[in-house]
Design an enzyme around this catalytic site. Structure first.
Site, PDB file in Angstrom:
ATOM      1  CB  SER A  46      53.331  11.908  53.126  1.00  0.00           C
ATOM      2  OG  SER A  46      53.260  10.514  52.921  1.00  0.00           O
ATOM      3  CB  ALA A  70      40.045  12.424  55.532  1.00  0.00           C
ATOM      4  CG  MET A  71      45.575  11.776  58.957  1.00  0.00           C
ATOM      5  SD  MET A  71      44.769  11.950  60.554  1.00  0.00           S
ATOM      6  CE  MET A  71      45.712  13.261  61.297  1.00  0.00           C
ATOM      7  CG  LEU A  73      48.779  14.311  52.263  1.00  0.00           C
ATOM      8  CD1 LEU A  73      49.001  14.704  50.796  1.00  0.00           C
ATOM      9  CD2 LEU A  73      49.685  13.140  52.621  1.00  0.00           C
ATOM     10  CB  CYS A 128      47.404  10.427  49.844  1.00  0.00           C
ATOM     11  SG  CYS A 128      46.340  11.099  51.105  1.00  0.00           S
ATOM     12  CE  LYS A 163      51.410   3.640  51.848  1.00  0.00           C
ATOM     13  NZ  LYS A 163      51.454   4.247  53.195  1.00  0.00           N
ATOM     14  CB  THR A 191      43.899   4.316  53.272  1.00  0.00           C
ATOM     15  OG1 THR A 191      44.126   5.551  52.601  1.00  0.00           O
ATOM     16  CG2 THR A 191      44.669   4.307  54.581  1.00  0.00           C
ATOM     17  N   GLY A 215      43.425  -0.950  58.357  1.00  0.00           N
ATOM     18  CA  GLY A 215      43.160  -1.946  59.396  1.00  0.00           C
ATOM     19  C   GLY A 215      42.653  -3.256  58.806  1.00  0.00           C
ATOM     20  N   GLY A 263      50.506   0.064  60.460  1.00  0.00           N
ATOM     21  CA  GLY A 263      49.936   1.367  60.801  1.00  0.00           C
ATOM     22  C   GLY A 263      48.860   1.240  61.857  1.00  0.00           C
TER      23      GLY A 263
HETATM   24  C1  LIG Z   1      46.099   8.152  60.514  1.00  0.00           C
HETATM   25  C2  LIG Z   1      46.768   7.659  59.250  1.00  0.00           C
HETATM   26  C3  LIG Z   1      47.642   8.516  58.580  1.00  0.00           C
HETATM   27  C4  LIG Z   1      48.275   8.096  57.409  1.00  0.00           C
HETATM   28  N1  LIG Z   1      49.137   8.945  56.772  1.00  0.00           N
HETATM   29  C5  LIG Z   1      49.797   8.520  55.670  1.00  0.00           C
HETATM   30  C6  LIG Z   1      50.757   9.359  55.034  1.00  0.00           C
HETATM   31  O1  LIG Z   1      51.022  10.490  55.451  1.00  0.00           O
HETATM   32  N2  LIG Z   1      51.390   8.874  53.932  1.00  0.00           N
HETATM   33  C7  LIG Z   1      51.152   7.620  53.439  1.00  0.00           C
HETATM   34  O2  LIG Z   1      51.777   7.230  52.463  1.00  0.00           O
HETATM   35  N3  LIG Z   1      50.256   6.811  54.038  1.00  0.00           N
HETATM   36  C8  LIG Z   1      49.575   7.231  55.128  1.00  0.00           C
HETATM   37  N4  LIG Z   1      48.679   6.386  55.740  1.00  0.00           N
HETATM   38  C9  LIG Z   1      48.461   5.036  55.207  1.00  0.00           C
HETATM   39  C10 LIG Z   1      49.309   4.002  55.946  1.00  0.00           C
HETATM   40  O3  LIG Z   1      50.692   4.283  55.810  1.00  0.00           O
HETATM   41  C11 LIG Z   1      49.007   2.579  55.453  1.00  0.00           C
HETATM   42  O4  LIG Z   1      49.327   2.481  54.079  1.00  0.00           O
HETATM   43  C12 LIG Z   1      47.545   2.206  55.629  1.00  0.00           C
HETATM   44  O5  LIG Z   1      47.049   2.701  56.839  1.00  0.00           O
HETATM   45  C13 LIG Z   1      47.315   0.696  55.585  1.00  0.00           C
HETATM   46  O6  LIG Z   1      48.020   0.036  56.613  1.00  0.00           O
HETATM   47  P1  LIG Z   1      47.355  -0.400  58.021  1.00  0.00           P
HETATM   48  O7  LIG Z   1      46.118  -1.180  57.700  1.00  0.00           O
HETATM   49  O8  LIG Z   1      48.412  -1.171  58.714  1.00  0.00           O
HETATM   50  O9  LIG Z   1      47.009   0.863  58.734  1.00  0.00           O
HETATM   51  C14 LIG Z   1      48.026   6.795  56.908  1.00  0.00           C
HETATM   52  C15 LIG Z   1      47.155   5.942  57.600  1.00  0.00           C
HETATM   53  C16 LIG Z   1      46.522   6.347  58.763  1.00  0.00           C
HETATM   54  C17 LIG Z   1      45.589   5.409  59.471  1.00  0.00           C
END
Ligand SMILES: Cc1cc2nc3c(=O)[nH]c(=O)nc-3n(C[C@H](O)[C@H](O)[C@H](O)COP(=O)(O)O)c2cc1C
Ligand SMILES: Cc1cc2nc3c(=O)[nH]c(=O)nc-3n(C[C@H](O)[C@H](O)[C@H](O)COP(=O)(O)OP(=O)(O)OC[C@H]3O[C@@H](n4cnc5c(N)ncnc54)[C@H](O)[C@@H]3O)c2cc1C
Ligand code: FES
Lengths: 302, 259
Positions: A46, A70-71, A73, A128, A163, A191, A215, A263
């Protein structure tokens, strides 16, 4: 022969596995590696109008059944990121630009720049769970959200995906708003807002204290959201949350998703997870006598 | 489980101005070249390569450069930190006569590798490069292993006057070296790589790290190589294909910064 191609509105994908936003997508090189690994589409991290460093570490930790992050963004800002996008040369793998902002003018500016850099669609991150003024704060306000989507739609020709977060009580109202405002697809879910505390130091482990859970553990939450959204709107849905195997992906398709994003499984199974999941989908389809993805999409509605 | 585990600082020792070694109980098998994410609760979590490996104790040696390393420097024996690791791939030793080149703080992490090489009775030449002699550390630890230890200083205050890579050029011209191992400023390492035409080469890279588990993309170089899990040790053939190597890294926002 089984055919695992799919479409999200006007976008055609070679396979239904997309790279989720924020995973291995900070630069062109890593996105190329995910393309090499078989992703059917790539979503960028993002991106905002200005560079942002994100939160201090710890930013990602592993819990028993998922990851907590908790990155904050982090991103180099749209202008520098444009250089990365321009370096990506693919014909068959659509690149989708994820953007975050607090209001309609900023979202519109970002979307226009993304279009200019050559992406195939934009994804509005209004979900987010851990960034003040952004994300979830925008995505739970139907009036603001409608205004943002209308404005973006009026200024670009590309498909616009939105999203959503599982952390809203008014999900049906929000997705109805998204469809009414003219969006071309819904991505569910981001998440789940969560926290972990270290017992010995008695401190939340993430520097930001609160983060987003992803996850395996969140898959049932994602499935429920996709299913509910599919009952509410007619635009395509992209399912995301906890997908680790081909069977997880099929469950999302049955819940009504046209494609899925992956992800955290890049951690659990490595970058080759896209190839693996596609192979598992093919095997399952063969065994269960499906020949196209369309037959599976929404198969759970009876 | 990839999350910080609380441990206690067992010993600490100042090695040179602003350079300190701390030790903690070993969580298991650790290979030279691997690193830990060190959590200083309330401050930050930062990557640190191991500089000491015994069956029971692990050490890290670090330089005070900013908030987190300052906070870590202040901590006394008995203080609690979180450790996550060991992480990353580690070095692999090949050949009979090996050259090790450490620059600045990079000297620390080469120590357990040199100790391992000597235990295997390999002929070992070590070059320690620092700006000025006060910054030198671990010289005696290297000498105790029976390695040939050469020192270079930028200002000539001790040993060879000039860069470690220039001294390495002399060594490579005189001796038959089977493999080169290095950690230090990236420009020093690129200079070395260009000297090692067909000689196997391994270098430890540093990039800004966040997740350290290969998903956030923060540390990537080249075509998506993750320094945190695919590295931090890369071989010469791989490095030659990485355009970032010696030219730029990325800050916490992902902005390119030239070396
Ligand atoms: C390290 C990390 C960084 C993420 N950064 C973003 C992001 O910048 N923008 C966003 O829309 N979602 C972000 N997400 C959420 C993922 O795109 C995804 O919606 C979420 O992790 C659920 O999918 P998963 O269980 O396959 O990881 C991030 C997730 C993780 C783990
Ligand atoms: C694999 C690896 C092993 C390392 N091993 C050692 C070691 O053995 N000894 C040692 O002294 N240093 C080591 N470093 C560098 C060390 O991590 C940084 O010096 C430290 O993070 C600085 O933090 P700070 O808050 O004190 O400084 P800041 O003021 O925050 O930053 C100073 C500089 O340190 C770097 N840095 C800051 N945070 C990080 C981070 N999360 N990841 C990587 N770099 C960062 C940046 O380049 C920054 O410009 C290693 C780095 C990596 C990637
Ligand atoms: S630090 Fe996140 S991918 Fe390496």
């Amino acid at each position: 022969m089984v055919d695992i191609r799919t479409t999200i509105g006007s976008l055609s994908l070679q396979n239904p596995t997309m790279l989720a936003s924020g995973i291995m997508d900070e630069d062109a090189g890593s996105m190329h590696r995910m393309i090499d690994s078989g992703a059917g589409a790539i979503v960028t991290k993002s991106i905002g109008t200005h560079p942002r460093e994100g939160y201090a570490n710890p930013t990602v930790i592993e819990l028993d059944h998922g990851l907590l992050n908790a990155m904050g963004l982090p991103n180099p800002g749209i202008d520098q990121y444009g250089e990365e996008i321009k370096k990506i040369k693919t014909t068959k793998v659509p690149l989708i630009g994820s953007i975050y902002a607090a209001d309609a003018p900023e979202f519109t500016l970002l979307a226009q720049k993304m279009q200019h850099y050559g992406v195939s669609a934009v994804e509005l991150n209004v979900s987010c769970p851990h960034a003040k003024h952004y994300g979830l704060e925008v995505g739970s306000d139907p009036v603001l959200l409608h205004d943002i989507i209308r404005n973006v739609k009026n200024h670009i020709t590309l498909p616009v995906f939105v999203k959503v977060s599982p952390n809203i009580m008014n999900l049906s109202e929000i997705v109805q708003t998204i469809e009414d405002a003219g969006a071309n697809g819904i991505v569910a879910i981001n998440t789940v807002k969560a926290m972990a505390i270290d017992l010995q130091t008695k401190r939340p482990i993430l520097a930001n204290k609160t983060g987003g859970y992803s996850g395996k553990a969140i898959k049932p939450i994602g499935i429920r959201c996709v299913y509910d959204i599919a009952q509410t709107v007619d635009i395509p849905i992209i399912g995301v949350g906890g997908i680790t195997t081909g069977l997880d992906a099929i469950e999302y398709l049955m819940a009504g998703a046209s494609a899925v994003q992956i992800g955290s499984a890049v951690y659990y199974r490595g970058p080759e997870v896209f190839h693996l999941i596609c192979q598992e989908i093919r095997t399952w389809m063969k065994k269960n006598k499906y020949t196209t993805i369309t037959e599976i999409i929404g198969a759970s509605f009876q | 489980m990839n999350r910080p585990v609380i441990t206690t600082i067992l010993t600490s020792k100042i090695e040179a101005p602003n350079i300190k070694t701390i030790t903690f109980r070993s969580p298991g098998k650790v290979t030279p070249g691997q690193y830990f994410m060190i959590w200083i609760p309330g401050v930050d979590e930062i990557p640190m390569s191991v500089s000491q490996i015994t069956p029971t104790v692990i050490g890290i040696t670090f330089r005070k450069v900013g908030d987190a390393t300052n906070a870590l420097f202040q901590l006394q024996n008995g203080a609690q930190i979180g450790i996550r690791g060991p992480l990353g791939n580690g070095f692999t030793l090949t050949g009979k006569h090996l050259l090790f080149v450490g620059g600045g703080t990079g000297i620390g992490m080469l120590t357990p590798l040199v100790e391992q090489a000597r235990k295997k009775k390999l002929t070992t030449t070590v070059i320690l490069g620092v700006q000025t002699k006060e910054q030198l550390f671990f010289q005696h630890r290297f000498q105790r292993t029976g390695a040939t230890v050469l020192v270079s200083t930028d200002d000539g205050s001790m040993g060879y006057k000039g860069f470690a890579s220039e001294l390495a050029k002399d060594v490579l011209a005189k001796e038959r070296i089977d493999a080169v191992y290095t950690c230090g400023p990236e420009q020093m390492m690129t200079a070395l790589l260009s000297l090692c035409k067909n000689i196997p080469f391994q270098a430890s890279l540093e990039r800004y790290m966040k997740c350290a588990i290969g998903i956030c993309g923060q540390c990537c170089v080249g075509r998506g190589l993750r320094v945190c899990v695919d590295g931090p040790i890369f071989d010469g053939n791989t490095l030659k294909k990485i355009e970032d190597f010696g030219s730029y890294h990325r800050d916490a926002a992902g902005r390119k910064i030239r070396f």
